[in-house]
Design a protein around this motif. Structure first.
Motif, mmCIF file in Angstrom:
data_model
loop_
_atom_site.group_PDB
_atom_site.id
_atom_site.type_symbol
_atom_site.label_atom_id
_atom_site.label_comp_id
_atom_site.label_asym_id
_atom_site.label_seq_id
_atom_site.Cartn_x
_atom_site.Cartn_y
_atom_site.Cartn_z
ATOM 1 N N HIS A 153 6.752 9.777 -7.439
ATOM 2 C CA HIS A 153 5.409 9.334 -7.052
ATOM 3 C C HIS A 153 4.760 10.205 -5.981
ATOM 4 O O HIS A 153 4.189 9.714 -5.014
ATOM 5 N N PHE A 154 4.854 11.503 -6.174
ATOM 6 C CA PHE A 154 4.157 12.429 -5.281
ATOM 7 C C PHE A 154 3.606 13.609 -6.071
ATOM 8 O O PHE A 154 2.408 13.660 -6.325
ATOM 9 N N LEU A 155 4.456 14.554 -6.455
ATOM 10 C CA LEU A 155 3.996 15.670 -7.272
ATOM 11 C C LEU A 155 3.405 15.144 -8.581
ATOM 12 O O LEU A 155 3.898 14.160 -9.147
ATOM 13 N N PHE A 156 2.363 15.820 -9.046
ATOM 14 C CA PHE A 156 1.631 15.484 -10.274
ATOM 15 C C PHE A 156 0.733 14.262 -10.098
ATOM 16 O O PHE A 156 -0.377 14.230 -10.615
ATOM 17 N N LEU A 157 1.211 13.243 -9.383
ATOM 18 C CA LEU A 157 0.474 11.986 -9.298
ATOM 19 C C LEU A 157 -0.847 12.159 -8.563
ATOM 20 O O LEU A 157 -1.869 11.617 -8.970
ATOM 21 N N TYR A 158 -0.829 12.921 -7.460
ATOM 22 C CA TYR A 158 -2.027 13.079 -6.634
ATOM 23 C C TYR A 158 -2.665 14.452 -6.862
ATOM 24 O O TYR A 158 -2.867 15.226 -5.932
ATOM 25 N N SER A 159 -2.986 14.734 -8.109
ATOM 26 C CA SER A 159 -3.524 16.046 -8.469
ATOM 27 C C SER A 159 -4.897 16.293 -7.865
ATOM 28 O O SER A 159 -5.309 17.447 -7.695
ATOM 29 N N ALA A 161 -5.647 15.664 -4.856
ATOM 30 C CA ALA A 161 -5.451 16.038 -3.453
ATOM 31 C C ALA A 161 -4.671 17.339 -3.289
ATOM 32 O O ALA A 161 -4.842 18.047 -2.293
ATOM 33 N N PHE A 162 -3.807 17.653 -4.255
ATOM 34 C CA PHE A 162 -2.940 18.826 -4.148
ATOM 35 C C PHE A 162 -3.145 19.735 -5.348
ATOM 36 O O PHE A 162 -2.967 19.309 -6.495
ATOM 37 N N ASP A 163 -3.489 20.988 -5.084
ATOM 38 C CA ASP A 163 -3.801 21.913 -6.172
ATOM 39 C C ASP A 163 -2.537 22.526 -6.773
ATOM 40 O O ASP A 163 -1.410 22.248 -6.350
ATOM 41 N N PHE A 164 -2.743 23.383 -7.763
ATOM 42 C CA PHE A 164 -1.635 24.013 -8.476
ATOM 43 C C PHE A 164 -0.747 24.813 -7.528
ATOM 44 O O PHE A 164 0.482 24.758 -7.619
#
Length: 234
Positions: A153-159, A161-164
């Protein structure tokens, strides 16, 4: 609040301190105690999850890291209780966005979240050295320090807020500190759609010599969140 927290200008109001139970982790990541025996595991980021605590009770070697751990136990416990209350109130208005098979209803969900919070904070008091304050994408661990890394529940989920680039930098650090495999759950964004850069992430990993697998599991609470990405390192 620690000096380190002050130095990072971190505001506890920006932290959401909610976690999942050991039982949920077993289902999300298709885990078994037997397969984790004699493995050193990192939960990253762990939040208020009780996985580390319950794993320790079962003789497993698990450590946890999260940006929330810059704050003390009392602050986090109080924050966790408020976050659970807020989450339940919000979820009452959007029940149709969730699959109510693992949890019976919002009262049952609340019990799970409170259990995770209580267990986590109690364990933090007893095993403070097992809980590491981190600010991704950096990790304060040695190369190949862990056999397995779990990230929920962090990477990928908050796309949004967080770029590639942030995803790649974080994955590079996770790969650096891990010897055998990484599992990331779920593969969807907050709206329940497949993370739009996932195929690009997988292609990048494959080009660098890692094998990947999308594994479907018998756990789905958020709609369409029923699979994890397994990255094989060895």
């Amino acid at each position: 609040m620690s000096n380190l927290a002050n130095n990072t200008k971190l505001d506890i109001d920006r932290i959401i301190f909610i976690g999942r139970t050991f039982e949920e982790y077993v289902n999300m990541f298709d885990l078994s105690i037997a397969n984790l025996k004699n493995k050193k595991v990192l939960d990253c980021p762990a939040g208020a999850c009780s996985f580390s605590a319950t794993a320790r009770e079962n003789g497993l070697d698990v450590e946890a890291c999260d940006i929330a751990y810059y704050f003390n136990n009392v602050e986090l416990y109080n924050k966790g209780k408020e976050d659970i209350k807020h989450m339940i109130n919000k979820m009452e208005k959007s029940k149709s966005n969730y699959n109510w098979t693992f949890f019976n209803d919002t009262d049952d969900l609340k019990d799970y979240r409170i259990e995770a919070l209580d267990t986590c904070v109690k364990d933090m008091k007893m095993y403070q050295e097992k809980y590491h304050a981190v600010e991704l994408p950096q990790l304060p661990f040695s190369d190949n320090e862990f056999d397995i890394l779990l990230s929920a529940h962090f990477l990928f989920l908050y796309s949004e807020a967080f770029d590639f680039n942030f995803h790649i930098q974080t994955l590079e650090e996770m790969l650096r500190v891990t010897k055998e495999e990484i599992r990331i759950f779920p593969l969807v964004n907050i709206e329940g759609d497949r993370y739009e850069e996932l195929d690009k992430i997988i292609h990048t990993l494959n080009e660098r010599g890692y094998t990947t697998e999308e594994v479907q599991v018998n756990y789905e609470f958020q709609s369409n969140a029923n699979s994890f990405l397994k990255i094989n390192i060895k």
